[in-house]
Motif scaffolding. Sequence first.
Motif, PDB file in Angstrom:
ATOM      1  N   TRP B 143       0.825  -1.216   0.000  1.00  0.00           N
ATOM      2  CA  TRP B 143       0.000   0.000   0.000  1.00  0.00           C
ATOM      3  C   TRP B 143       0.862   1.270   0.000  1.00  0.00           C
ATOM      4  N   GLU B 153      -2.192   1.000  -7.085  1.00  0.00           N
ATOM      5  CA  GLU B 153      -2.830  -0.325  -7.036  1.00  0.00           C
ATOM      6  C   GLU B 153      -2.446  -1.171  -8.240  1.00  0.00           C
ATOM      7  N   ASP B 175       1.213  -4.908   4.418  1.00  0.00           N
ATOM      8  CA  ASP B 175       1.315  -3.475   4.728  1.00  0.00           C
ATOM      9  C   ASP B 175       2.501  -3.335   5.706  1.00  0.00           C
ATOM     10  N   ALA B 180      -1.613   1.556   5.767  1.00  0.00           N
ATOM     11  CA  ALA B 180      -2.894   1.505   5.038  1.00  0.00           C
ATOM     12  C   ALA B 180      -4.070   1.768   5.962  1.00  0.00           C
ATOM     13  N   GLN B 184      -8.366   1.855   2.139  1.00  0.00           N
ATOM     14  CA  GLN B 184      -7.389   1.444   1.120  1.00  0.00           C
ATOM     15  C   GLN B 184      -7.304  -0.076   1.021  1.00  0.00           C
TER      16      GLN B 184
END
Lengths: 302, 302
Positions: B143, B153, B175, B180, B184
Amino acid sequence: MPEKIIINDVGPRDGLQNQAVILEPQQRLALINALIDAGVKHIEVGSFVSPVAVPAMRGTAELVAALPKGDYHFSALIPNLKGYELAKAAGIDTANIVIAASNTMNEQNIRMNNAQVLSFAKDVLGRGQADHLTTLACIATAWECPFEGLVPEKTVIDLCGQLFAAGAPEVVLADTIGAASPGQVKSLMTKLVKEFGAQRLSCHFHDTRAMGVANVFAAVECGIRKFDSSIGGLGGCPFAPGASGNVATEDVVLMLNQMGFDTGIDLGKLVLAADLVGEQTGANATANSARWIKRQLEKGLL
Amino acid sequence: MPEKIIINDVGPRDGLQNQAVILEPQQRLALINALIDAGVKHIEVGSFVSPVAVPAMRGTAELVAALPKGDYHFSALIPNLKGYELAKAAGIDTANIVIAASNTMNEQNIRMNNAQVLSFAKDVLGRGQADHLTTLACIATAWECPFEGLVPEKTVIDLCGQLFAAGAPEVVLADTIGAASPGQVKSLMTKLVKEFGAQRLSCHFHDTRAMGVANVFAAVECGIRKFDSSIGGLGGCPFAPGASGNVATEDVVLMLNQMGFDTGIDLGKLVLAADLVGEQTGANATANSARWIKRQLEKGLL
Protein backbone atom coordinates in the motif's frame (compact mmCIF):
# COMPACT_ATOMS: atom_id res chain seq x y z
CA MET A 1 -15.68 18.27 -1.75
CA PRO A 2 -14.74 15.62 0.83
CA GLU A 3 -17.60 14.25 2.90
CA LYS A 4 -17.77 15.53 6.49
CA ILE A 5 -17.67 13.35 9.58
CA ILE A 6 -18.40 14.89 12.98
CA ILE A 7 -16.21 13.93 15.93
CA ASN A 8 -17.81 14.55 19.31
CA ASP A 9 -15.06 14.37 21.92
CA VAL A 10 -16.46 12.96 25.15
CA GLY A 11 -13.09 12.93 26.94
CA PRO A 12 -13.92 15.87 29.27
CA ARG A 13 -16.91 13.79 30.48
CA ASP A 14 -16.52 10.05 29.78
CA GLY A 15 -12.72 10.31 29.98
CA LEU A 16 -12.32 12.35 33.13
CA GLN A 17 -15.14 10.85 35.19
CA ASN A 18 -13.27 7.59 35.46
CA GLN A 19 -9.77 8.80 36.40
CA ALA A 20 -8.17 8.49 39.81
CA VAL A 21 -7.19 12.17 39.66
CA ILE A 22 -10.03 14.72 39.89
CA LEU A 23 -9.50 17.88 37.85
CA GLU A 24 -10.66 21.37 38.76
CA PRO A 25 -13.15 23.03 36.38
CA GLN A 26 -10.41 25.36 35.05
CA GLN A 27 -8.22 22.34 34.20
CA ARG A 28 -11.15 20.76 32.38
CA LEU A 29 -11.62 24.06 30.54
CA ALA A 30 -7.95 24.01 29.49
CA LEU A 31 -8.47 20.55 28.01
CA ILE A 32 -11.61 21.70 26.18
CA ASN A 33 -9.70 24.67 24.78
CA ALA A 34 -6.90 22.35 23.59
CA LEU A 35 -9.52 20.28 21.75
CA ILE A 36 -11.00 23.44 20.23
CA ASP A 37 -7.51 24.53 19.11
CA ALA A 38 -7.22 21.21 17.27
CA GLY A 39 -10.49 21.87 15.42
CA VAL A 40 -12.89 19.77 17.51
CA LYS A 41 -16.25 21.55 17.47
CA HIS A 42 -18.47 19.01 19.24
CA ILE A 43 -17.47 18.34 22.85
CA GLU A 44 -19.29 16.71 25.76
CA VAL A 45 -17.96 19.00 28.46
CA GLY A 46 -19.31 17.40 31.62
CA SER A 47 -22.39 16.09 33.35
CA PHE A 48 -24.95 17.48 35.75
CA VAL A 49 -24.79 14.64 38.24
CA SER A 50 -24.51 14.54 42.00
CA PRO A 51 -21.01 15.69 43.03
CA VAL A 52 -21.15 13.00 45.70
CA ALA A 53 -21.77 10.19 43.17
CA VAL A 54 -19.30 11.53 40.56
CA PRO A 55 -16.94 14.07 42.17
CA ALA A 56 -14.94 14.42 38.93
CA MET A 57 -17.89 16.25 37.35
CA ARG A 58 -18.42 18.84 40.09
CA GLY A 59 -18.48 22.45 38.97
CA THR A 60 -19.91 21.69 35.52
CA ALA A 61 -22.19 24.79 35.67
CA GLU A 62 -19.14 26.96 36.41
CA LEU A 63 -17.33 25.28 33.51
CA VAL A 64 -20.23 25.85 31.10
CA ALA A 65 -20.31 29.56 32.03
CA ALA A 66 -16.63 29.86 31.09
CA LEU A 67 -16.85 28.09 27.71
CA PRO A 68 -15.73 30.11 24.68
CA LYS A 69 -18.39 31.51 22.37
CA GLY A 70 -18.40 30.53 18.72
CA ASP A 71 -19.39 27.82 16.29
CA TYR A 72 -19.16 25.07 18.90
CA HIS A 73 -21.55 22.38 20.03
CA PHE A 74 -21.16 21.76 23.74
CA SER A 75 -23.18 19.08 25.44
CA ALA A 76 -23.55 17.70 28.95
CA LEU A 77 -24.93 14.45 30.27
CA ILE A 78 -27.98 14.54 32.53
CA PRO A 79 -29.11 11.52 34.56
CA ASN A 80 -32.43 12.84 35.85
CA LEU A 81 -34.86 15.80 35.91
CA LYS A 82 -32.74 17.67 38.41
CA GLY A 83 -29.82 17.36 36.02
CA TYR A 84 -32.01 18.62 33.19
CA GLU A 85 -32.98 21.71 35.18
CA LEU A 86 -29.35 22.38 36.11
CA ALA A 87 -28.28 21.97 32.48
CA LYS A 88 -31.00 24.35 31.31
CA ALA A 89 -30.06 26.90 33.96
CA ALA A 90 -26.38 26.62 33.00
CA GLY A 91 -27.22 27.43 29.37
CA ILE A 92 -25.61 24.37 27.77
CA ASP A 93 -26.28 23.87 24.00
CA THR A 94 -27.32 20.24 24.24
CA ALA A 95 -28.39 17.87 27.00
CA ASN A 96 -27.69 14.14 26.62
CA ILE A 97 -29.84 11.54 28.29
CA VAL A 98 -28.69 7.92 28.58
CA ILE A 99 -31.03 4.97 28.45
CA ALA A 100 -29.62 1.47 28.63
CA ALA A 101 -31.13 -1.18 26.40
CA SER A 102 -30.97 -3.59 29.32
CA ASN A 103 -32.96 -3.35 32.54
CA THR A 104 -30.16 -4.26 34.99
CA MET A 105 -27.86 -1.65 33.49
CA ASN A 106 -30.53 1.03 33.94
CA GLU A 107 -30.98 0.00 37.56
CA GLN A 108 -27.22 0.02 38.20
CA ASN A 109 -26.51 3.21 36.26
CA ILE A 110 -29.41 5.52 37.12
CA ARG A 111 -31.53 3.49 39.56
CA MET A 112 -34.56 3.24 37.30
CA ASN A 113 -36.01 0.20 35.58
CA ASN A 114 -36.68 0.12 31.81
CA ALA A 115 -40.23 1.46 32.11
CA GLN A 116 -39.21 4.27 34.46
CA VAL A 117 -36.28 5.34 32.32
CA LEU A 118 -38.37 5.40 29.15
CA SER A 119 -40.98 7.51 30.92
CA PHE A 120 -38.20 9.85 32.13
CA ALA A 121 -36.77 10.01 28.60
CA LYS A 122 -40.13 10.94 27.08
CA ASP A 123 -40.65 13.57 29.77
CA VAL A 124 -37.23 15.16 29.23
CA LEU A 125 -37.43 15.01 25.42
CA GLY A 126 -40.79 16.80 25.65
CA ARG A 127 -39.40 19.43 28.01
CA GLY A 128 -36.41 19.92 25.72
CA GLN A 129 -38.72 20.65 22.79
CA ALA A 130 -40.78 23.08 24.89
CA ASP A 131 -37.65 24.80 26.25
CA HIS A 132 -35.81 24.81 22.89
CA LEU A 133 -32.99 22.90 24.56
CA THR A 134 -31.65 20.26 22.16
CA THR A 135 -31.86 16.92 23.94
CA LEU A 136 -30.21 13.85 22.47
CA ALA A 137 -30.75 10.28 23.55
CA CYS A 138 -27.99 7.75 23.98
CA ILE A 139 -28.78 4.03 24.08
CA ALA A 140 -26.21 2.44 26.40
CA THR A 141 -25.31 -1.27 26.24
CA ALA A 142 -26.73 -1.31 22.71
CA TRP A 143 -24.86 -4.54 21.90
CA GLU A 144 -24.03 -6.17 25.21
CA CYS A 145 -24.81 -5.56 28.87
CA PRO A 146 -22.27 -6.45 31.58
CA PHE A 147 -25.09 -7.94 33.66
CA GLU A 148 -27.44 -9.47 31.08
CA GLY A 149 -25.13 -10.39 28.19
CA LEU A 150 -26.00 -9.95 24.52
CA VAL A 151 -28.85 -7.51 23.86
CA PRO A 152 -31.32 -8.56 21.14
CA GLU A 153 -31.21 -6.26 18.10
CA LYS A 154 -35.00 -5.97 18.16
CA THR A 155 -34.85 -4.47 21.67
CA VAL A 156 -32.50 -1.73 20.47
CA ILE A 157 -34.43 -1.04 17.27
CA ASP A 158 -37.71 -0.75 19.22
CA LEU A 159 -36.16 1.54 21.85
CA CYS A 160 -34.62 3.70 19.13
CA GLY A 161 -38.01 4.06 17.47
CA GLN A 162 -39.63 5.08 20.76
CA LEU A 163 -36.95 7.73 21.37
CA PHE A 164 -37.40 9.22 17.91
CA ALA A 165 -41.17 9.14 18.38
CA ALA A 166 -40.72 11.01 21.68
CA GLY A 167 -38.88 13.78 19.86
CA ALA A 168 -35.18 12.89 20.03
CA PRO A 169 -33.48 14.62 17.07
CA GLU A 170 -30.60 12.13 17.25
CA VAL A 171 -29.92 8.78 18.90
CA VAL A 172 -26.42 7.64 19.86
CA LEU A 173 -25.78 3.91 19.88
CA ALA A 174 -23.24 3.17 22.61
CA ASP A 175 -21.17 0.04 23.08
CA THR A 176 -20.70 1.04 26.73
CA ILE A 177 -18.40 -1.81 27.71
CA GLY A 178 -16.54 -2.19 24.40
CA ALA A 179 -17.98 -5.64 23.75
CA ALA A 180 -19.19 -5.42 20.15
CA SER A 181 -17.32 -6.83 17.16
CA PRO A 182 -17.39 -4.99 13.82
CA GLY A 183 -19.59 -7.79 12.52
CA GLN A 184 -22.18 -7.05 15.22
CA VAL A 185 -21.86 -3.29 14.60
CA LYS A 186 -22.46 -3.76 10.90
CA SER A 187 -25.46 -5.99 11.55
CA LEU A 188 -27.26 -3.64 13.97
CA MET A 189 -26.31 -0.36 12.25
CA THR A 190 -27.43 -1.67 8.84
CA LYS A 191 -30.88 -2.35 10.28
CA LEU A 192 -31.06 0.97 12.17
CA VAL A 193 -29.94 2.99 9.13
CA LYS A 194 -32.54 1.23 7.00
CA GLU A 195 -35.24 1.99 9.55
CA PHE A 196 -34.34 5.52 10.63
CA GLY A 197 -31.73 6.91 8.20
CA ALA A 198 -28.03 7.48 8.93
CA GLN A 199 -28.40 11.25 9.47
CA ARG A 200 -30.13 10.86 12.84
CA LEU A 201 -27.78 8.18 14.20
CA SER A 202 -24.39 8.37 15.85
CA CYS A 203 -22.06 5.77 17.42
CA HIS A 204 -20.02 5.57 20.61
CA PHE A 205 -17.39 2.84 20.97
CA HIS A 206 -14.92 1.71 23.60
CA ASP A 207 -11.66 -0.08 22.87
CA THR A 208 -11.88 -2.72 25.62
CA ARG A 209 -11.36 -5.61 23.20
CA ALA A 210 -9.18 -3.67 20.71
CA MET A 211 -12.03 -3.39 18.20
CA GLY A 212 -12.89 0.30 18.68
CA VAL A 213 -11.34 1.57 15.45
CA ALA A 214 -12.66 -1.42 13.49
CA ASN A 215 -16.14 -0.68 14.86
CA VAL A 216 -15.91 2.94 13.71
CA PHE A 217 -14.94 1.70 10.23
CA ALA A 218 -17.85 -0.78 10.21
CA ALA A 219 -20.28 2.01 11.14
CA VAL A 220 -18.79 4.36 8.52
CA GLU A 221 -19.44 1.62 5.97
CA CYS A 222 -23.10 1.66 7.08
CA GLY A 223 -23.27 5.41 6.44
CA ILE A 224 -22.79 6.78 9.98
CA ARG A 225 -21.15 10.21 9.90
CA LYS A 226 -20.97 11.18 13.58
CA PHE A 227 -18.91 9.49 16.30
CA ASP A 228 -18.13 9.92 19.97
CA SER A 229 -14.49 9.36 20.91
CA SER A 230 -12.23 10.38 23.76
CA ILE A 231 -8.94 12.25 23.60
CA GLY A 232 -6.09 9.96 24.61
CA GLY A 233 -8.43 6.96 24.69
CA LEU A 234 -9.37 7.74 28.28
CA GLY A 235 -12.75 6.71 29.52
CA GLY A 236 -15.02 4.09 30.91
CA CYS A 237 -18.20 3.96 32.92
CA PRO A 238 -17.90 3.82 36.72
CA PHE A 239 -21.11 1.80 36.94
CA ALA A 240 -20.33 -0.73 34.18
CA PRO A 241 -17.86 -3.37 35.38
CA GLY A 242 -15.19 -4.20 32.81
CA ALA A 243 -15.60 -1.08 30.71
CA SER A 244 -12.31 0.42 29.62
CA GLY A 245 -11.25 3.42 27.57
CA ASN A 246 -13.27 5.00 24.81
CA VAL A 247 -11.87 4.68 21.33
CA ALA A 248 -9.14 7.36 21.11
CA THR A 249 -10.01 10.51 19.17
CA GLU A 250 -6.55 10.56 17.57
CA ASP A 251 -6.95 6.96 16.33
CA VAL A 252 -10.36 7.74 14.83
CA VAL A 253 -9.34 11.07 13.27
CA LEU A 254 -6.16 9.59 11.77
CA MET A 255 -8.19 6.87 10.07
CA LEU A 256 -10.99 9.15 8.88
CA ASN A 257 -8.65 11.89 7.61
CA GLN A 258 -6.60 9.25 5.77
CA MET A 259 -9.77 7.79 4.25
CA GLY A 260 -10.49 11.21 2.76
CA PHE A 261 -13.21 12.40 5.13
CA ASP A 262 -13.25 15.99 6.35
CA THR A 263 -13.18 15.97 10.17
CA GLY A 264 -11.81 19.51 10.35
CA ILE A 265 -9.31 18.29 12.96
CA ASP A 266 -5.53 18.87 12.95
CA LEU A 267 -3.71 15.72 14.12
CA GLY A 268 -0.63 17.58 15.29
CA LYS A 269 -2.65 19.82 17.60
CA LEU A 270 -4.79 16.87 18.68
CA VAL A 271 -1.79 15.05 20.15
CA LEU A 272 -1.05 18.20 22.18
CA ALA A 273 -4.49 17.80 23.76
CA ALA A 274 -3.70 14.11 24.42
CA ASP A 275 -0.40 15.13 26.03
CA LEU A 276 -2.23 17.68 28.18
CA VAL A 277 -4.81 15.22 29.52
CA GLY A 278 -2.01 12.72 30.16
CA GLU A 279 -0.14 15.33 32.22
CA GLN A 280 -3.32 16.42 34.01
CA THR A 281 -4.44 12.96 35.04
CA GLY A 282 -1.21 10.94 35.10
CA ALA A 283 -3.01 8.41 32.91
CA ASN A 284 -1.40 6.73 29.93
CA ALA A 285 -2.92 8.74 27.11
CA THR A 286 -0.55 7.67 24.36
CA ALA A 287 -2.29 5.77 21.61
CA ASN A 288 -0.28 4.00 18.89
CA SER A 289 -1.44 6.63 16.45
CA ALA A 290 -0.15 9.45 18.71
CA ARG A 291 3.35 7.99 18.59
CA TRP A 292 3.16 7.82 14.80
CA ILE A 293 1.75 11.34 14.54
CA LYS A 294 4.60 12.67 16.70
CA ARG A 295 7.23 10.98 14.55
CA GLN A 296 5.66 12.61 11.48
CA LEU A 297 5.69 16.01 13.21
CA GLU A 298 9.37 15.60 14.15
CA LYS A 299 10.17 14.84 10.52
CA GLY A 300 8.16 17.84 9.32
CA LEU A 301 5.78 15.55 7.42
CA LEU A 302 2.58 16.71 9.09
CA MET B 1 -20.35 -25.28 10.44
CA PRO B 2 -18.53 -22.01 11.13
CA GLU B 3 -16.26 -20.80 8.37
CA LYS B 4 -12.53 -21.28 9.00
CA ILE B 5 -9.94 -18.50 9.05
CA ILE B 6 -6.25 -19.40 9.16
CA ILE B 7 -3.98 -17.43 11.48
CA ASN B 8 -0.30 -17.59 10.55
CA ASP B 9 1.67 -16.35 13.55
CA VAL B 10 4.79 -14.56 12.34
CA GLY B 11 5.91 -13.54 15.85
CA PRO B 12 8.85 -15.99 16.01
CA ARG B 13 10.17 -14.29 12.85
CA ASP B 14 8.74 -10.79 12.33
CA GLY B 15 8.29 -10.28 16.08
CA LEU B 16 11.64 -11.50 17.35
CA GLN B 17 13.88 -10.15 14.59
CA ASN B 18 13.20 -6.61 15.74
CA GLN B 19 13.71 -6.92 19.50
CA ALA B 20 16.65 -5.60 21.48
CA VAL B 21 16.99 -8.99 23.19
CA ILE B 22 18.18 -11.90 21.03
CA LEU B 23 16.69 -15.27 21.94
CA GLU B 24 18.41 -18.63 21.69
CA PRO B 25 16.87 -21.20 19.31
CA GLN B 26 15.51 -23.22 22.27
CA GLN B 27 13.74 -20.11 23.61
CA ARG B 28 12.22 -19.53 20.17
CA LEU B 29 11.12 -23.18 20.18
CA ALA B 30 9.45 -22.68 23.56
CA LEU B 31 7.47 -19.77 22.10
CA ILE B 32 6.49 -21.84 19.06
CA ASN B 33 5.32 -24.64 21.35
CA ALA B 34 3.25 -22.16 23.39
CA LEU B 35 1.56 -21.05 20.15
CA ILE B 36 0.94 -24.68 19.18
CA ASP B 37 -0.57 -25.33 22.63
CA ALA B 38 -3.00 -22.48 21.92
CA GLY B 39 -4.08 -24.11 18.65
CA VAL B 40 -2.00 -22.08 16.17
CA LYS B 41 -1.12 -24.42 13.31
CA HIS B 42 0.55 -22.00 10.87
CA ILE B 43 3.74 -20.40 12.21
CA GLU B 44 6.58 -18.53 10.52
CA VAL B 45 9.37 -19.92 12.67
CA GLY B 46 12.36 -17.94 11.46
CA SER B 47 14.37 -16.86 8.45
CA PHE B 48 17.41 -18.14 6.61
CA VAL B 49 19.26 -14.86 6.51
CA SER B 50 22.82 -13.90 7.29
CA PRO B 51 23.36 -14.16 11.07
CA VAL B 52 25.49 -11.02 10.72
CA ALA B 53 22.65 -8.99 9.17
CA VAL B 54 19.93 -10.38 11.49
CA PRO B 55 21.52 -12.04 14.54
CA ALA B 56 18.10 -12.71 16.10
CA MET B 57 17.44 -15.34 13.41
CA ARG B 58 20.65 -17.34 13.84
CA GLY B 59 20.23 -21.06 14.38
CA THR B 60 17.02 -21.34 12.37
CA ALA B 61 18.15 -24.69 10.86
CA GLU B 62 18.70 -26.04 14.36
CA LEU B 63 15.27 -24.73 15.35
CA VAL B 64 13.58 -26.33 12.33
CA ALA B 65 15.17 -29.69 13.18
CA ALA B 66 13.66 -29.51 16.66
CA LEU B 67 10.10 -28.59 15.59
CA PRO B 68 7.35 -30.98 16.67
CA LYS B 69 5.83 -33.31 14.08
CA GLY B 70 2.13 -33.15 13.35
CA ASP B 71 -0.55 -31.26 11.48
CA TYR B 72 1.44 -28.01 11.47
CA HIS B 73 2.49 -25.63 8.72
CA PHE B 74 5.89 -24.17 9.51
CA SER B 75 7.41 -21.59 7.22
CA ALA B 76 10.62 -19.58 7.06
CA LEU B 77 11.55 -16.43 5.21
CA ILE B 78 14.30 -16.58 2.60
CA PRO B 79 15.91 -13.44 1.17
CA ASN B 80 18.02 -15.05 -1.59
CA LEU B 81 19.05 -18.29 -3.28
CA LYS B 82 21.43 -19.18 -0.48
CA GLY B 83 18.52 -18.86 1.94
CA TYR B 84 16.42 -21.08 -0.32
CA GLU B 85 19.08 -23.80 -0.29
CA LEU B 86 19.44 -23.56 3.50
CA ALA B 87 15.66 -23.76 3.91
CA LYS B 88 15.46 -26.80 1.64
CA ALA B 89 18.32 -28.51 3.47
CA ALA B 90 16.67 -27.78 6.82
CA GLY B 91 13.48 -29.49 5.67
CA ILE B 92 11.07 -26.62 6.34
CA ASP B 93 7.46 -27.07 5.04
CA THR B 94 7.22 -23.72 3.30
CA ALA B 95 9.66 -21.04 2.14
CA ASN B 96 8.48 -17.42 1.96
CA ILE B 97 10.00 -14.96 -0.44
CA VAL B 98 9.42 -11.23 -0.06
CA ILE B 99 9.19 -8.83 -2.99
CA ALA B 100 8.47 -5.19 -2.34
CA ALA B 101 6.09 -3.41 -4.69
CA SER B 102 8.45 -0.43 -4.64
CA ASN B 103 11.98 -0.33 -6.03
CA THR B 104 13.66 1.57 -3.18
CA MET B 105 12.27 -0.84 -0.61
CA ASN B 106 13.67 -3.80 -2.55
CA GLU B 107 17.07 -2.11 -2.70
CA GLN B 108 17.00 -1.31 1.03
CA ASN B 109 15.58 -4.66 2.14
CA ILE B 110 17.35 -7.22 -0.05
CA ARG B 111 19.74 -5.13 -2.17
CA MET B 112 18.06 -5.91 -5.49
CA ASN B 113 16.09 -3.64 -7.80
CA ASN B 114 12.58 -4.51 -8.98
CA ALA B 115 13.76 -6.36 -12.09
CA GLN B 116 16.35 -8.36 -10.17
CA VAL B 117 13.95 -9.31 -7.42
CA LEU B 118 11.28 -10.43 -9.89
CA SER B 119 13.86 -12.55 -11.70
CA PHE B 120 14.92 -14.01 -8.33
CA ALA B 121 11.30 -14.68 -7.42
CA LYS B 122 10.61 -16.51 -10.68
CA ASP B 123 13.77 -18.56 -10.23
CA VAL B 124 12.92 -19.57 -6.66
CA LEU B 125 9.26 -20.28 -7.43
CA GLY B 126 10.42 -22.56 -10.27
CA ARG B 127 12.94 -24.32 -8.02
CA GLY B 128 10.26 -24.73 -5.35
CA GLN B 129 7.98 -26.50 -7.82
CA ALA B 130 10.82 -28.75 -9.00
CA ASP B 131 11.88 -29.54 -5.41
CA HIS B 132 8.31 -29.94 -4.11
CA LEU B 133 9.04 -27.22 -1.56
CA THR B 134 6.01 -24.97 -1.18
CA THR B 135 7.15 -21.42 -1.86
CA LEU B 136 4.86 -18.50 -1.13
CA ALA B 137 5.37 -14.94 -2.27
CA CYS B 138 4.81 -11.91 -0.08
CA ILE B 139 4.37 -8.47 -1.62
CA ALA B 140 5.87 -5.97 0.84
CA THR B 141 4.87 -2.29 0.90
CA ALA B 142 1.70 -3.27 -0.99
CA TRP B 143 0.00 0.00 0.00
CA GLU B 144 2.74 2.42 0.93
CA CYS B 145 6.55 2.49 0.82
CA PRO B 146 8.53 4.39 3.47
CA PHE B 147 10.77 5.77 0.71
CA GLU B 148 8.43 6.23 -2.26
CA GLY B 149 5.06 6.91 -0.62
CA LEU B 150 1.74 5.55 -1.88
CA VAL B 151 2.08 2.55 -4.20
CA PRO B 152 -0.30 2.52 -7.20
CA GLU B 153 -2.83 -0.32 -7.04
CA LYS B 154 -2.03 -1.28 -10.62
CA THR B 155 1.61 -1.94 -9.67
CA VAL B 156 0.52 -4.40 -6.98
CA ILE B 157 -2.10 -6.11 -9.15
CA ASP B 158 0.44 -6.56 -11.98
CA LEU B 159 3.11 -7.91 -9.61
CA CYS B 160 0.60 -10.27 -8.04
CA GLY B 161 -0.32 -11.60 -11.49
CA GLN B 162 3.35 -12.17 -12.35
CA LEU B 163 3.93 -14.08 -9.13
CA PHE B 164 0.93 -16.35 -9.72
CA ALA B 165 2.07 -16.86 -13.32
CA ALA B 166 5.51 -17.85 -12.00
CA GLY B 167 3.91 -20.57 -9.88
CA ALA B 168 3.24 -19.00 -6.47
CA PRO B 169 0.39 -21.00 -4.90
CA GLU B 170 -0.42 -18.05 -2.63
CA VAL B 171 0.44 -14.35 -2.45
CA VAL B 172 0.53 -12.43 0.82
CA LEU B 173 -0.25 -8.69 0.64
CA ALA B 174 1.80 -6.94 3.32
CA ASP B 175 1.32 -3.48 4.73
CA THR B 176 4.93 -3.57 5.91
CA ILE B 177 4.93 -0.19 7.66
CA GLY B 178 1.33 -0.21 8.90
CA ALA B 179 0.32 2.70 6.67
CA ALA B 180 -2.89 1.51 5.04
CA SER B 181 -6.37 2.55 6.12
CA PRO B 182 -9.25 0.06 6.00
CA GLY B 183 -10.61 2.06 3.07
CA GLN B 184 -7.39 1.44 1.12
CA VAL B 185 -7.37 -2.22 2.15
CA LYS B 186 -10.93 -2.66 0.95
CA SER B 187 -10.15 -0.94 -2.35
CA LEU B 188 -7.07 -3.02 -3.24
CA MET B 189 -8.30 -6.35 -1.87
CA THR B 190 -11.63 -6.03 -3.71
CA LYS B 191 -9.73 -5.70 -6.98
CA LEU B 192 -7.27 -8.51 -6.19
CA VAL B 193 -10.04 -10.89 -5.09
CA LYS B 194 -11.96 -10.14 -8.29
CA GLU B 195 -8.85 -10.79 -10.37
CA PHE B 196 -7.32 -13.81 -8.59
CA GLY B 197 -9.90 -15.18 -6.11
CA ALA B 198 -9.77 -14.89 -2.32
CA GLN B 199 -8.49 -18.46 -1.79
CA ARG B 200 -4.99 -17.69 -3.06
CA LEU B 201 -4.59 -14.40 -1.18
CA SER B 202 -3.58 -13.60 2.38
CA CYS B 203 -2.95 -10.35 4.28
CA HIS B 204 -0.27 -9.10 6.67
CA PHE B 205 -0.91 -5.93 8.67
CA HIS B 206 0.97 -3.83 11.19
CA ASP B 207 -0.65 -1.68 13.86
CA THR B 208 1.55 1.42 13.47
CA ARG B 209 -1.40 3.76 13.00
CA ALA B 210 -3.84 1.76 15.17
CA MET B 211 -5.70 0.43 12.12
CA GLY B 212 -4.40 -3.16 12.16
CA VAL B 213 -7.58 -4.80 13.47
CA ALA B 214 -9.78 -2.59 11.27
CA ASN B 215 -7.68 -3.63 8.26
CA VAL B 216 -8.19 -7.31 9.10
CA PHE B 217 -11.95 -6.68 9.29
CA ALA B 218 -11.89 -4.85 5.94
CA ALA B 219 -10.03 -7.77 4.32
CA VAL B 220 -12.41 -10.32 5.89
CA GLU B 221 -15.26 -8.35 4.31
CA CYS B 222 -13.51 -8.82 0.94
CA GLY B 223 -13.43 -12.60 1.48
CA ILE B 224 -9.83 -13.05 2.74
CA ARG B 225 -9.59 -16.06 5.06
CA LYS B 226 -5.87 -16.16 5.96
CA PHE B 227 -3.93 -13.59 7.98
CA ASP B 228 -0.45 -13.06 9.34
CA SER B 229 -0.31 -11.67 12.87
CA SER B 230 2.21 -11.62 15.67
CA ILE B 231 1.80 -12.85 19.24
CA GLY B 232 1.84 -9.91 21.65
CA GLY B 233 1.80 -7.45 18.75
CA LEU B 234 5.58 -7.59 18.52
CA GLY B 235 7.21 -6.95 15.20
CA GLY B 236 8.50 -4.53 12.66
CA CYS B 237 10.98 -4.57 9.84
CA PRO B 238 14.57 -3.55 10.63
CA PHE B 239 14.99 -2.16 7.12
CA ALA B 240 11.71 -0.20 6.93
CA PRO B 241 11.94 3.04 8.92
CA GLY B 242 8.84 3.76 10.97
CA ALA B 243 7.46 0.24 10.94
CA SER B 244 6.09 -0.82 14.30
CA GLY B 245 4.45 -3.95 15.67
CA ASN B 246 2.44 -6.43 13.67
CA VAL B 247 -1.24 -6.61 14.46
CA ALA B 248 -1.47 -8.72 17.64
CA THR B 249 -2.61 -12.33 17.20
CA GLU B 250 -4.77 -12.09 20.32
CA ASP B 251 -6.55 -8.97 18.98
CA VAL B 252 -7.25 -10.67 15.65
CA VAL B 253 -8.33 -14.00 17.13
CA LEU B 254 -10.62 -12.33 19.68
CA MET B 255 -12.38 -10.44 16.89
CA LEU B 256 -12.61 -13.41 14.51
CA ASN B 257 -13.77 -15.88 17.17
CA GLN B 258 -16.40 -13.37 18.32
CA MET B 259 -17.55 -12.88 14.73
CA GLY B 260 -18.24 -16.62 14.56
CA PHE B 261 -15.24 -17.74 12.52
CA ASP B 262 -13.40 -20.93 13.43
CA THR B 263 -9.72 -20.08 14.03
CA GLY B 264 -9.16 -23.19 16.15
CA ILE B 265 -7.32 -20.99 18.66
CA ASP B 266 -7.91 -20.85 22.44
CA LEU B 267 -7.67 -17.26 23.68
CA GLY B 268 -6.78 -18.23 27.24
CA LYS B 269 -3.79 -20.26 26.08
CA LEU B 270 -2.88 -17.58 23.54
CA VAL B 271 -2.32 -14.96 26.27
CA LEU B 272 0.06 -17.42 27.94
CA ALA B 273 2.14 -17.31 24.75
CA ALA B 274 1.98 -13.49 24.82
CA ASP B 275 3.11 -13.53 28.45
CA LEU B 276 5.98 -15.84 27.53
CA VAL B 277 7.29 -13.66 24.71
CA GLY B 278 6.95 -10.62 26.97
CA GLU B 279 9.09 -12.34 29.63
CA GLN B 280 11.59 -13.58 27.06
CA THR B 281 12.15 -10.23 25.37
CA GLY B 282 11.26 -7.71 28.06
CA ALA B 283 9.00 -6.09 25.46
CA ASN B 284 5.52 -4.82 26.24
CA ALA B 285 3.45 -7.63 24.77
CA THR B 286 0.16 -6.77 26.47
CA ALA B 287 -2.52 -5.84 23.98
CA ASN B 288 -5.84 -4.37 25.15
CA SER B 289 -7.51 -7.63 24.25
CA ALA B 290 -5.05 -9.61 26.42
CA ARG B 291 -6.07 -7.58 29.47
CA TRP B 292 -9.72 -8.28 28.70
CA ILE B 293 -9.07 -11.98 28.07
CA LYS B 294 -7.26 -12.27 31.42
CA ARG B 295 -10.12 -10.62 33.29
CA GLN B 296 -12.51 -13.13 31.72
CA LEU B 297 -10.23 -16.01 32.72
CA GLU B 298 -10.06 -14.74 36.30
CA LYS B 299 -13.86 -14.65 36.41
CA GLY B 300 -14.09 -18.16 34.94
CA LEU B 301 -15.92 -16.79 31.89
CA LEU B 302 -13.52 -18.14 29.26
